[in-house]
Design a protein around this motif. Structure first.
Motif, PDB file in Angstrom:
ATOM      1  N   VAL A 146      -8.981 -20.361 -17.764  1.00 11.55           N
ATOM      2  CA  VAL A 146      -9.632 -19.123 -17.323  1.00 11.55           C
ATOM      3  C   VAL A 146      -8.902 -17.918 -17.906  1.00 11.55           C
ATOM      4  O   VAL A 146      -9.523 -16.956 -18.374  1.00 11.55           O
ATOM      5  CB  VAL A 146      -9.678 -19.068 -15.791  1.00 11.55           C
ATOM      6  CG1 VAL A 146     -10.218 -17.727 -15.316  1.00 11.55           C
ATOM      7  CG2 VAL A 146     -10.545 -20.198 -15.245  1.00 11.55           C
ATOM      8  N   ASP A 147      -7.579 -17.947 -17.904  1.00 13.14           N
ATOM      9  CA  ASP A 147      -6.808 -16.857 -18.501  1.00 13.14           C
ATOM     10  C   ASP A 147      -7.125 -16.699 -19.980  1.00 13.14           C
ATOM     11  O   ASP A 147      -7.247 -15.581 -20.483  1.00 13.14           O
ATOM     12  CB  ASP A 147      -5.314 -17.114 -18.313  1.00 13.14           C
ATOM     13  CG  ASP A 147      -4.886 -17.016 -16.860  1.00 13.14           C
ATOM     14  OD1 ASP A 147      -5.617 -16.367 -16.080  1.00 13.14           O
ATOM     15  OD2 ASP A 147      -3.838 -17.591 -16.505  1.00 13.14           O
ATOM     16  N   HIS A 148      -7.269 -17.814 -20.679  1.00 11.99           N
ATOM     17  CA  HIS A 148      -7.602 -17.724 -22.105  1.00 11.99           C
ATOM     18  C   HIS A 148      -8.994 -17.124 -22.300  1.00 11.99           C
ATOM     19  O   HIS A 148      -9.203 -16.322 -23.216  1.00 11.99           O
ATOM     20  CB  HIS A 148      -7.533 -19.109 -22.745  1.00 11.99           C
ATOM     21  CG  HIS A 148      -7.944 -19.128 -24.185  1.00 11.99           C
ATOM     22  ND1 HIS A 148      -7.121 -18.682 -25.198  1.00 11.99           N
ATOM     23  CD2 HIS A 148      -9.112 -19.509 -24.787  1.00 11.99           C
ATOM     24  CE1 HIS A 148      -7.743 -18.800 -26.361  1.00 11.99           C
ATOM     25  NE2 HIS A 148      -8.953 -19.297 -26.136  1.00 11.99           N
ATOM     26  N   GLY A 149      -9.939 -17.494 -21.435  1.00 11.89           N
ATOM     27  CA  GLY A 149     -11.276 -16.913 -21.546  1.00 11.89           C
ATOM     28  C   GLY A 149     -11.269 -15.414 -21.298  1.00 11.89           C
ATOM     29  O   GLY A 149     -11.976 -14.655 -21.980  1.00 11.89           O
ATOM     30  N   LEU A 150     -10.469 -14.951 -20.359  1.00 16.86           N
ATOM     31  CA  LEU A 150     -10.364 -13.515 -20.115  1.00 16.86           C
ATOM     32  C   LEU A 150      -9.753 -12.806 -21.316  1.00 16.86           C
ATOM     33  O   LEU A 150     -10.168 -11.700 -21.673  1.00 16.86           O
ATOM     34  CB  LEU A 150      -9.521 -13.259 -18.862  1.00 16.86           C
ATOM     35  CG  LEU A 150     -10.121 -13.734 -17.532  1.00 16.86           C
ATOM     36  CD1 LEU A 150      -9.132 -13.526 -16.403  1.00 16.86           C
ATOM     37  CD2 LEU A 150     -11.422 -12.986 -17.240  1.00 16.86           C
ATOM     38  N   PHE A 151      -8.772 -13.427 -21.952  1.00 16.06           N
ATOM     39  CA  PHE A 151      -8.178 -12.816 -23.142  1.00 16.06           C
ATOM     40  C   PHE A 151      -9.171 -12.765 -24.296  1.00 16.06           C
ATOM     41  O   PHE A 151      -9.284 -11.742 -24.986  1.00 16.06           O
ATOM     42  CB  PHE A 151      -6.932 -13.604 -23.555  1.00 16.06           C
ATOM     43  CG  PHE A 151      -6.425 -13.255 -24.928  1.00 16.06           C
ATOM     44  CD1 PHE A 151      -5.740 -12.076 -25.153  1.00 16.06           C
ATOM     45  CD2 PHE A 151      -6.641 -14.112 -25.996  1.00 16.06           C
ATOM     46  CE1 PHE A 151      -5.277 -11.759 -26.424  1.00 16.06           C
ATOM     47  CE2 PHE A 151      -6.188 -13.809 -27.263  1.00 16.06           C
ATOM     48  CZ  PHE A 151      -5.504 -12.622 -27.471  1.00 16.06           C
ATOM     49  N   ARG A 152      -9.903 -13.851 -24.507  1.00 21.54           N
ATOM     50  CA  ARG A 152     -10.858 -13.880 -25.615  1.00 21.54           C
ATOM     51  C   ARG A 152     -11.966 -12.849 -25.424  1.00 21.54           C
ATOM     52  O   ARG A 152     -12.429 -12.247 -26.391  1.00 21.54           O
ATOM     53  CB  ARG A 152     -11.473 -15.276 -25.714  1.00 21.54           C
ATOM     54  CG  ARG A 152     -10.566 -16.303 -26.337  1.00 21.54           C
ATOM     55  CD  ARG A 152     -10.498 -16.167 -27.827  1.00 21.54           C
ATOM     56  NE  ARG A 152     -11.826 -16.302 -28.427  1.00 21.54           N
ATOM     57  CZ  ARG A 152     -12.118 -15.952 -29.676  1.00 21.54           C
ATOM     58  NH1 ARG A 152     -11.187 -15.415 -30.439  1.00 21.54           N
ATOM     59  NH2 ARG A 152     -13.334 -16.111 -30.149  1.00 21.54           N
ATOM     60  N   SER A 153     -12.373 -12.637 -24.198  1.00 27.38           N
ATOM     61  CA  SER A 153     -13.445 -11.679 -23.944  1.00 27.38           C
ATOM     62  C   SER A 153     -12.961 -10.237 -23.991  1.00 27.38           C
ATOM     63  O   SER A 153     -13.779  -9.319 -24.004  1.00 27.38           O
ATOM     64  CB  SER A 153     -14.081 -11.965 -22.582  1.00 27.38           C
ATOM     65  OG  SER A 153     -13.128 -11.804 -21.546  1.00 27.38           O
ATOM     66  N   GLY A 154     -11.649 -10.051 -23.990  1.00 23.37           N
ATOM     67  CA  GLY A 154     -11.113  -8.701 -24.002  1.00 23.37           C
ATOM     68  C   GLY A 154     -11.044  -8.052 -22.631  1.00 23.37           C
ATOM     69  O   GLY A 154     -10.691  -6.872 -22.535  1.00 23.37           O
ATOM     70  N   LEU A 155     -11.359  -8.805 -21.575  1.00 18.36           N
ATOM     71  CA  LEU A 155     -11.320  -8.231 -20.234  1.00 18.36           C
ATOM     72  C   LEU A 155      -9.890  -8.009 -19.756  1.00 18.36           C
ATOM     73  O   LEU A 155      -9.620  -7.080 -19.000  1.00 18.36           O
ATOM     74  CB  LEU A 155     -12.054  -9.147 -19.251  1.00 18.36           C
ATOM     75  CG  LEU A 155     -13.556  -9.333 -19.521  1.00 18.36           C
ATOM     76  CD1 LEU A 155     -14.150 -10.310 -18.525  1.00 18.36           C
ATOM     77  CD2 LEU A 155     -14.274  -7.988 -19.450  1.00 18.36           C
ATOM     78  N   VAL A 156      -8.986  -8.866 -20.194  1.00 20.65           N
ATOM     79  CA  VAL A 156      -7.569  -8.720 -19.851  1.00 20.65           C
ATOM     80  C   VAL A 156      -6.801  -8.748 -21.160  1.00 20.65           C
ATOM     81  O   VAL A 156      -6.673  -9.799 -21.791  1.00 20.65           O
ATOM     82  CB  VAL A 156      -7.092  -9.853 -18.915  1.00 20.65           C
ATOM     83  CG1 VAL A 156      -5.612  -9.671 -18.585  1.00 20.65           C
ATOM     84  CG2 VAL A 156      -7.908  -9.852 -17.639  1.00 20.65           C
ATOM     85  N   ALA A 157      -6.304  -7.586 -21.577  1.00 24.69           N
ATOM     86  CA  ALA A 157      -5.624  -7.486 -22.867  1.00 24.69           C
ATOM     87  C   ALA A 157      -4.153  -7.843 -22.770  1.00 24.69           C
ATOM     88  O   ALA A 157      -3.535  -8.192 -23.771  1.00 24.69           O
ATOM     89  CB  ALA A 157      -5.771  -6.077 -23.442  1.00 24.69           C
ATOM     90  N   VAL A 158      -3.559  -7.704 -21.583  1.00 25.85           N
ATOM     91  CA  VAL A 158      -2.143  -8.009 -21.409  1.00 25.85           C
ATOM     92  C   VAL A 158      -2.005  -8.975 -20.250  1.00 25.85           C
ATOM     93  O   VAL A 158      -2.942  -9.217 -19.491  1.00 25.85           O
ATOM     94  CB  VAL A 158      -1.322  -6.728 -21.143  1.00 25.85           C
ATOM     95  CG1 VAL A 158      -1.390  -5.796 -22.337  1.00 25.85           C
ATOM     96  CG2 VAL A 158      -1.821  -6.018 -19.891  1.00 25.85           C
ATOM     97  N   HIS A 159      -0.819  -9.518 -20.124  1.00 26.78           N
ATOM     98  CA  HIS A 159      -0.564 -10.444 -19.022  1.00 26.78           C
ATOM     99  C   HIS A 159      -0.750  -9.718 -17.697  1.00 26.78           C
ATOM    100  O   HIS A 159      -0.336  -8.571 -17.543  1.00 26.78           O
ATOM    101  CB  HIS A 159       0.858 -10.999 -19.132  1.00 26.78           C
ATOM    102  CG  HIS A 159       1.096 -12.181 -18.254  1.00 26.78           C
ATOM    103  ND1 HIS A 159       1.308 -12.068 -16.905  1.00 26.78           N
ATOM    104  CD2 HIS A 159       1.142 -13.513 -18.528  1.00 26.78           C
ATOM    105  CE1 HIS A 159       1.481 -13.265 -16.377  1.00 26.78           C
ATOM    106  NE2 HIS A 159       1.391 -14.160 -17.341  1.00 26.78           N
ATOM    107  N   PRO A 160      -1.387 -10.374 -16.707  1.00 29.72           N
ATOM    108  CA  PRO A 160      -1.590  -9.705 -15.419  1.00 29.72           C
ATOM    109  C   PRO A 160      -0.299  -9.195 -14.792  1.00 29.72           C
ATOM    110  O   PRO A 160      -0.306  -8.198 -14.078  1.00 29.72           O
ATOM    111  CB  PRO A 160      -2.226 -10.811 -14.564  1.00 29.72           C
ATOM    112  CG  PRO A 160      -2.904 -11.704 -15.552  1.00 29.72           C
ATOM    113  CD  PRO A 160      -2.048 -11.683 -16.774  1.00 29.72           C
ATOM    114  N   ALA A 161       0.831  -9.852 -15.080  1.00 30.16           N
ATOM    115  CA  ALA A 161       2.091  -9.392 -14.509  1.00 30.16           C
ATOM    116  C   ALA A 161       2.508  -8.043 -15.067  1.00 30.16           C
ATOM    117  O   ALA A 161       3.264  -7.311 -14.436  1.00 30.16           O
ATOM    118  CB  ALA A 161       3.191 -10.421 -14.766  1.00 30.16           C
ATOM    119  N   ALA A 162       2.015  -7.703 -16.259  1.00 33.54           N
ATOM    120  CA  ALA A 162       2.361  -6.406 -16.827  1.00 33.54           C
ATOM    121  C   ALA A 162       1.782  -5.278 -15.993  1.00 33.54           C
ATOM    122  O   ALA A 162       2.398  -4.231 -15.814  1.00 33.54           O
ATOM    123  CB  ALA A 162       1.867  -6.314 -18.267  1.00 33.54           C
ATOM    124  N   GLY A 163       0.573  -5.478 -15.454  1.00 29.99           N
ATOM    125  CA  GLY A 163       0.000  -4.461 -14.587  1.00 29.99           C
ATOM    126  C   GLY A 163       0.776  -4.306 -13.291  1.00 29.99           C
ATOM    127  O   GLY A 163       0.971  -3.201 -12.782  1.00 29.99           O
TER     128      GLY A 163
END
Length: 623
Positions: free
Chosen positions: A560-577
């Protein structure tokens, strides 16, 4: 001759051994090769888990039909499984190097904006499935994805000068480029590099590779850098006495300023290190049949593949792998240790890793032997036969007469007499094939013939009971269904479980196949991991709480994390936020006047000197 290690296998070679075992499964190679052979380069990329992020029509509209013709020709020659085989990896797990943009080919003439065919790896937090993406990159940066951490092609990791590592048409150049024909002596550093390069460096070929590098940069001669470690970089110079002599490399005589060193060309990592496959072959940690077919054929043509004393047999003109340690036979029976043996009557019929016989002779199908008449004649791992019996050394077998008895990991049957001991028996039908995994608590069984599909035995209430797959689930076949339901209800109420139920529960929660499942999931081979689980527990099994279920659920969450990255919805690791909300963001994200900016390389030089100076004023020291 294989190297022998005094203490243990080096961690680097152990990592590459696991990578070669799990990272590029055989099914991926077969599917990608079949699709590439019919011209379906996109289907071959899909089989190798490479996402295609380019549109040939858009490229034609922007750059013309000539460039598209060259690009399409390269895509048809691209072997994506071979590219994955040679991709840079990181220790200790051998995963793909994250956040990397690696150039494969360069297009465009002099004065034109360079266009590069690149392959990208996701960042570490989104590397589930170990997927890659294929795209085009322009120097202007218009085509670079904004969510990728490093969209610019890396200078150290590049394959545009090493097309034999991804181009199927040029894969035969591998042996010449990696110095395989020279043997272990090819890793000996030249006189000028003694003390600089170690045994893992292919320093004997640095001069040739440096000449290709400088020529690609438009320089006939000059200096370049070689990265040997995290804080170990050396500056070398390509020189030649005259035009009639081959160029050589030597350390630069005068030290250059750091700014000039950073601007020098970097020797690609593929040219710096010895090919891992070559190291594994020389160390005896892998055999040629376990390598990628294109790699194995290239090394075999150069004679780099060492003579093998065990591991394959040639049957009907085809080289096949042989698994199993040894087969030995005694006068009235055959004792087998290996991966499988199936018999019928007084002869043998084997599929897979075994033998096949009919009557008094043997005929091999699969990974076995070929014989005619009453004797056996084998070429490959060295088998010797005489008359109606066989005798073998190495990974071979010795048989006599007509009976069989098996010990080890295989299956043993006998026409008149049979004796079987061991932890696992691989059965025909719907037996439990778990890649060398056995049930905890299994005990030897002696005295009666096993049935098909009953590979495990458990001592339960003073008797030997069978555990096998029935109707797609692992069950205790010697207990009535009503009794099993009563015992399961008793366990749910807190009572003691039957030994058969305890063994089944242990396999569901923490099987011995868990390391193999974990390795496959880590390298993205979800289908292979599920095949191991289904072969062990059955396709109708319901996972129970335990390490096995946690691994599978974690793999699904990472996808799921990889899918969010590929779609551009999450550009950085959630921990960065979370770090930004906690007050650890950069200077631009802070409006608090009391915040002290982080001291890093982006901080102004004056500030860095002020905060790192020992002469800065101290406060609070008085009193």
């Amino acid at each position: 001759m294989a190297h022998h290690f005094a203490n243990a296998i080096p961690s680097r070679l152990s990592m590459w051994q696991r990578v070669r075992e799990y990272a590029v499964p055989e099914s991926m190679i077969e599917t990608a090769t079949a699709r590439r052979a019919v011209g379906d380069w996109a289907g071959a990329c899909a089989a190798a888990r490479i996402d295609v992020d380019l549109d040939l029509r858009a490229v034609r509209d922007r750059h013309g039909a000539g460039l598209v013709h060259r690009l399409r020709a390269d895509l048809r020659r691209l072997a994506p499984d071979l590219l994955r085989w040679h991709m840079p990896r990181i220790a200790p797990d051998g995963r793909l190097r994250p956040g990397l943009t690696l150039s494969l080919a360069r297009y465009g003439g002099a004065g034109a904006t360079p266009l590069l065919l690149v392959v990208r790896t996701p960042p570490a937090w989104a590397d589930a499935g170990q997927r890659m993406s294929l795209a085009l990159w322009e120097d202007s940066g218009d085509a670079a994805p904004g969510h990728h951490p490093h969209p610019h092609p890396d200078r150290r990791f590049r394959l545009d000068l090493h097309r034999h590592l991804w181009d199927a048409a040029r894969s035969g150049e591998l042996a010449r480029r990696c110095g395989a024909g020279g043997g272990p002596a090819s890793t000996v550093p030249p006189p000028g590099l003694t003390g600089i390069a170690d045994e893992t460096c292919a320093s004997a070929g640095w001069a040739v590779e440096a000449e290709l590098l400088l020529r690609a940069e438009g320089l006939p001669r000059g200096a370049f850098t070689v990265r040997l470690g995290a804080r170990n970089r050396v500056v070398l110079e390509l020189v030649a006495p005259d035009d009639s002599h081959a160029p050589t490399v030597r350390p630069l005589r005068e030290a250059l300023p750091p700014q000039e060193v950073a601007a020098l060309p970097v020797l690609p990592e593929a040219a710096v290190r010895v090919l891992p496959d070559l190291e594994l072959l020389r160390a005896g940690l892998v055999t040629a049949d376990r390598l990628h077919p294109l790699v194995a054929s290239a090394l075999a043509a150069s004679g780099a593949v060492p003579a093998r004393s065990g591991g394959t047999l040639t049957t009907s003109g085809r080289t096949l792998p042989r698994s199993g340690a040894a087969l030995a036979a005694a006068s009235a029976g055959l004792a087998a240790t290996g991966d499988g043996l199936a018999t019928a009557g007084a002869g043998l019929t084997a599929t897979g890793d075994g033998l096949a016989t009919a009557g008094a002779g043997l005929t091999a199908t699969g990974d076995g032997l070929a014989t005619a008449g009453a004797g056996l004649t084998a070429t490959g791992d060295g088998l010797a036969t005489a008359d109606a019996g066989l005798a073998a050394t190495g990974d071979g077998l010795a048989t006599a007469d007509a009976g069989l008895a098996a010990t080890g990991d295989g299956l043993a049957t006998a026409g008149e007499d049979m004796e079987a001991t061991g932890e696992e028996m691989a059965a025909a039908g719907y037996g439990l094939a778990a890649a060398g995994v056995v049930l905890s608590g299994s005990v030897p069984v002696v005295g009666h013939a096993p049935e098909h599909g009953d590979p495990h035995r458990v001592e339960c209430r003073g008797e030997i009971h069978r555990i096998a797959l029935r109707d797609g689930v692992l069950t205790a076949v010697d207990h009535e269904p009503a009794q099993l339901r009563r015992e399961e209800l008793l366990v749910a109420l807190g009572g003691p479980a039957l030994p058969c139920l305890r063994a089944i529960d242990a396999v569901h929660r923490n099987p011995e196949a868990l390391p193999a499942v974990r390795e496959r999931l880590g390298h993205g081979d979800v289908a292979g991991a599920l095949a191991v689980v289904e072969g062990l527990l059955g396709p109708g099994a319901i996972l129970r709480d335990g390490p096995l279920r946690e691994e599978l659920e974690s793999a699904a969450a990472r996808r799921v994390d990889h899918g969010l990255f590929r779609s551009g919805l999450v550009a950085v690791h959630p921990a960065a936020g979370d770090a930004k909300r906690a007050g650890n963001a950069s200077d631009d994200d802070h409006t608090d006047t009391g915040h002290r900016p982080r001291l890093d390389r982006r901080a102004p030089l004056v500030m860095r000197r002020k905060r790192s100076s020992r002469g800065r004023p101290r406060t609070g020291l008085s009193g």
